[in-house]
Design an enzyme around this catalytic site. Structure first.
Site, PDB file in Angstrom:
ATOM      1  N   CYS A 184      -8.367  -5.123  -0.778  1.00  0.00           N
ATOM      2  CA  CYS A 184      -7.896  -5.201   0.606  1.00  0.00           C
ATOM      3  C   CYS A 184      -7.671  -3.812   1.183  1.00  0.00           C
ATOM      4  CB  CYS A 184      -6.626  -6.036   0.693  1.00  0.00           C
ATOM      5  SG  CYS A 184      -5.277  -5.460  -0.370  1.00  0.00           S
ATOM      6  N   HIS A 464      -0.048  -6.369  -0.105  1.00  0.00           N
ATOM      7  CA  HIS A 464      -1.347  -6.754   0.444  1.00  0.00           C
ATOM      8  C   HIS A 464      -1.538  -6.037   1.776  1.00  0.00           C
ATOM      9  CE1 HIS A 464      -4.876  -9.097   1.373  1.00  0.00           C
ATOM     10  NE2 HIS A 464      -4.329  -9.565   2.486  1.00  0.00           N
TER      11      HIS A 464
END
Length: 547
Positions: A184, A464
């Site tokens: 990510c 994240h």
């Protein structure tokens, strides 16, 4: 800038009919120039707002009241107020159709009873504003002789013929990127590159074609592939596997462990710089330095003798502290502005950290101040949210404090020119007028617009990355392969880790043929000469064999 108002489709038919007459077109252009000049004069940057050069507000020609939002009739340049509807009364009495809002350049149509958008009139308004700003930027004229004026691109006959044979691609594209195993961090940086208007223009104009490049493990080629895939119109997410593999072979960011997005950003810029055309050690003109490169100025002042030592360093981004040396937050409320103010404030240097050239010995009383000497076209800010104590990674933690950041920011207060002028003002008698300051130019040349925000959610060990990016005037949220429509409010309320701003008015330099093009042309000439010499030798050998 020459503009044809009689062609094209318009949302309001009265705008087109108004500009059909050549006389009306000329007078309208002159009105736009006067309005733009007044607007630029009103927005001059000075260190002390009280000493701003006075430019009086116009008064309504009907009620003689001072207008903060003046309107001008495009038919006769009559100036009236909007609050008391005197401009509407004038349009009705004279039969004129259009008037313009001086502050915004918006056009009001009396027959449509609404503000109307006209694309070509909007471009004329922007061109007039840019021309007025160019004439008002005197400090650049002193430095370079003259400021390079903006010239709109017009296709030549050869270029028009090439464009006719090519397919047009959409001017905007949104496509998610697959998470290939805790990647990510890579996806959000790639989305920031796609949203970057300067990177987009570079790669979509075929400045680096991956099919023609012969460099091994070329990050520039991989980014060209990413742009091609995003703008291909193919539905569904794209998996940048080749980009990840090239990153593994070219950098130290190897493996499927989570990496820092800012570290990946800097590493990728370095790889693009080393692989792209125009990459040089001195005055690099590669796409990375043309987009992100600025100059930081460091001024170290000896408190004993007042000697100032100045040094400049290149920068690609600015990393901002969220805590001071004592561990407390920077200011009562964390904002991008407060972090920048802390970044550019003078700080005391420790003992033996500075040796004054004038005093000839180490000074225990010295201060250091940073300022931005040259603003880049794209500003990248990183908030230092990950704190490591004593080099022990197990003791690292994330700073969760929210940071407010604006949709637009004026960087004038943090520039070297502004700070030096403000310092001279504070040392003076305080009675000087605006003429005693260097002309810092209009505010528009210091203004930046937000176009991408990288966010980190969760803790330092299991977080994240997501990002918000602007596509035209719409905002979208990217969470790996998921792309959802969002809003500016949601973006400004997110927990930002990196923010990207693009300059509202780009500065242009006179065109010069890049050195790599000159070298390539010289090499092509030498190659032709070698081929001609080889053919001559073959002819001579054949003649000798015949004899």
């Amino acid at each position: 800038m020459a503009t044809d108002f009689t062609k094209g489709s318009f949302g309001c038919p009265h705008v087109a009919s108004t500009f059909e007459d050549e006389t009306n077109k000329t007078s309208t252009m002159e009105t736009y120039r006067k309005i733009a000049l007044w607007r630029v004069q009103r927005s001059q940057v000075v260190p002390n707002p009280a000493k701003r050069r006075k430019v009086s507000f116009p008064t309504c020609e009907t009620c003689s009241s001072t207008m903060l939002r003046p309107f001008v009739c495009l038919g006769c340049q009559f100036t009236a107020c909007w609050k008391n509807e005197h401009i509407k009364d004038h349009l009705g009495e004279t039969g004129h159709i259009l008037c313009i809002d001086v502050n915004s350049g918006s056009i009001y149509c009396r027959i449509c009873c609404d503000f109307v958008y006209h694309s070509k009139a909007h471009r004329v308004n922007i061109a007039a504003s840019v021309a007025a700003e160019e004439r008002s930027t005197f400090f650049q004229e002193v430095r370079t002789g003259s400021r390079e004026p903006f010239k709109p691109w017009t296709a030549t006959g050869k270029e028009a013929a090439v464009l006719d044979t090519h397919l047009y691609v959409p001017c905007q594209a949104r496509r998610g990127l697959l998470n290939l195993g805790q990647t990510c961090f890579m996806n959000v940086i790639l989305q920031s590159f796609v949203a970057n208007p300067l990177f987009r223009n570079y790669f979509l104009s075929d400045k680096h074609n991956h099919k023609l490049c012969k460099t091994d493990d070329c990050t520039c080629c991989e980014l060209d592939i990413v742009f091609s895939e995003v703008y291909s119109g193919t539905p569904g997410p794209y998996g940048p596997a080749s980009f990840l593999a090239t990153t593994w072979r070219s950098t130290e960011l190897v493996g499927y462990s989570q990496q820092d997005a800012h570290e990946f950003f800097i590493s990728t810029l370095n790889q693009i710089h080393s692989k792209t055309r125009g990459s040089t050690i001195f005055q690099c003109i590669c796409v990375v330095h043309s987009t992100f490169s600025g100059l930081l100025q460091s001024d170290v002042k000896c408190e004993r003798c007042g000697n100032v030592t100045t040094a400049t360093d290149p920068m690609l981004d600015i990393s901002l502290e969220l805590k001071d040396k004592g561990g407390s937050a920077v200011g009562t409320e964390l904002t991008l502005f407060s972090c920048l103010r802390k970044y550019t404030q003078p700080e005391k240097l420790g003992s033996n950290q500075y040796s004054c050239d004038k005093c000839g010995k180490a000074s225990h009383e010295a201060s250091k101040r940073l300022s931005i000497r040259k603003l880049p076209p794209v500003l990248s800010f990183q908030f230092k949210r990950f704190e490591h104590k004593s080099g022990d990674k197990s003791a690292a933690h994330k700073i969760e404090a929210p940071v407010r950041f604006p949709a637009t920011i004026n960087m004038a207060p943090f520039t070297t020119l502004f700070m030096e002028a403000k310092e001279r003002d504070s040392q003076g008698n305080g009675n000087a007028d605006a003429a005693s300051f260097p002309h810092l130019g209009p505010e528009a040349i210091y203004e930046y617009d937000l176009f991408c925000v990288v966010c980190h959610e969760g803790q330092i060990d299991n977080g994240h990355y997501t990002c918000f990016a602007r596509s035209h005037d719409e905002w979208y949220r990217y969470d790996d392969d998921k792309v959802s429509h969002s809003s500016l409010g949601a973006c400004l309320g997110s927990q930002a880790y990196m923010c990207f701003y693009v300059k509202r008015r780009l500065e242009y330099e006179p065109y010069a043929t890049p050195s790599y093009k000159k070298a390539r042309e010289a090499e092509a000439i030498k190659e032709k000469e070698r081929e001609r010499a080889a053919r001559m030798r073959e002819v001579e050998d054949d003649l000798l064999a015949t004899v």
